[in-house]
Design a protein around this motif. Structure first.
Motif, PDB file in Angstrom:
ATOM      1  N   HIS A  31       0.801  -1.227   0.000  1.00 35.95           N
ATOM      2  CA  HIS A  31       0.000   0.000   0.000  1.00 35.95           C
ATOM      3  C   HIS A  31       0.827   1.267   0.000  1.00 35.95           C
ATOM      4  N   PHE A  32       0.228   2.319  -0.559  1.00 37.28           N
ATOM      5  CA  PHE A  32       0.634   3.696  -0.317  1.00 37.28           C
ATOM      6  C   PHE A  32      -0.457   4.275   0.561  1.00 37.28           C
ATOM      7  N   MET A  48       4.735  -4.140  -6.323  1.00 38.49           N
ATOM      8  CA  MET A  48       6.150  -4.171  -5.955  1.00 38.49           C
ATOM      9  C   MET A  48       6.816  -5.322  -6.696  1.00 38.49           C
ATOM     10  N   PRO A  49       8.104  -5.168  -7.017  1.00 36.05           N
ATOM     11  CA  PRO A  49       8.804  -6.319  -7.584  1.00 36.05           C
ATOM     12  C   PRO A  49       8.904  -7.405  -6.519  1.00 36.05           C
ATOM     13  N   PHE A  82       4.910  -4.172   3.482  1.00 34.21           N
ATOM     14  CA  PHE A  82       5.601  -3.029   2.928  1.00 34.21           C
ATOM     15  C   PHE A  82       4.572  -1.938   2.692  1.00 34.21           C
ATOM     16  N   GLU A  83       4.823  -0.759   3.245  1.00 36.65           N
ATOM     17  CA  GLU A  83       3.930   0.382   3.076  1.00 36.65           C
ATOM     18  C   GLU A  83       4.758   1.597   2.716  1.00 36.65           C
ATOM     19  N   LEU A  84       4.247   2.366   1.774  1.00 37.16           N
ATOM     20  CA  LEU A  84       4.812   3.672   1.479  1.00 37.16           C
ATOM     21  C   LEU A  84       3.876   4.712   2.076  1.00 37.16           C
TER      22      LEU A  84
END
Length: 145
Positions: free
Chosen positions: A94-95, A108-109, A130-132
Motif C-alpha cells: 500500500h501507499f 512491488m517487484p 511493505f507500506e509507502l
C-alpha cells in the motif's frame, strides 16, 4: 458496499462461523470505506454502544479471525491497531496518505527472501509487509489552493 458485506458473510459461513448482528456491524464499519484504515478503538466504542454486552476482547478476537480469513487487513500504526477491508485476497502493498488516510494498492517487484535470510543466519522468513507513506495527489492539490 453490499457486495463486500455479502462476500464477507459467505467467507465467514464457509468457515463454519456464525453470522451475527455484531459481526455484520463489524464488517459494515470497514466496508463503508474500503480504501481507508480505521482505528479499532473507534470501532470498538461504537460497537459497544450498540451492543453493551459486547467485550473489547471479543471485538479484537473477531477482527483477528477476519484477518486470518482474508476479510480485513490489520496494522499497527504508532501505538494503535488499525483495520480496513481487504483490498483483495492476494499479497499486496500500500501507499497510505499521511493527511487523509486514503489507501492505494501498489505493485512491488518480488522480494528475494534468500537475500535477507543470508543477512540473518538461521532465520526463515515467513512473510513481510511493505507500506509507502506520503501525501496523495488530492491532498497536495488542496494544500496549493
Amino acid at each position: 458496499m453490499e457486495k463486500l458485506i455479502d462476500q464477507a458473510q459467505t467467507i465467514i459461513k464457509d468457515h463454519h462461523l456464525r453470522w451475527t448482528k455484531q459481526r455484520k456491524m463489524m464488517i459494515e464499519s470497514v466496508a463503508w470505506h474500503p480504501d481507508r484504515y480505521f482505528n479499532i478503538v473507534e470501532i470498538d466504542q461504537y460497537l459497544r454502544e450498540q451492543f453493551p454486552g459486547l467485550s473489547h476482547d471479543t471485538i479484537y478476537r473477531n477482527f483477528k479471525e477476519f484477518e486470518k480469513l482474508g476479510i480485513v487487513e490489520l496494522r499497527q500504526h504508532h501505538d494503535q491497531m488499525q483495520v480496513k477491508y481487504s483490498c483483495d485476497f492476494t499479497h499486496h502493498h500500500h501507499f497510505i496518505c499521511d493527511i487523509c488516510g486514503r489507501v492505494q494498492e501498489i505493485q512491488m517487484p518480488p522480494i528475494d527472501k534468500e537475500f535477507f535470510e543470508k543477512q540473518l543466519p538461521g532465520v526463515k522468513i515467513t512473510g513481510h509487509r511493505f507500506e509507502l507513506h506520503g501525501i496523495c495527489a488530492q491532498c497536495q492539490k488542496k494544500s496549493l489552493q
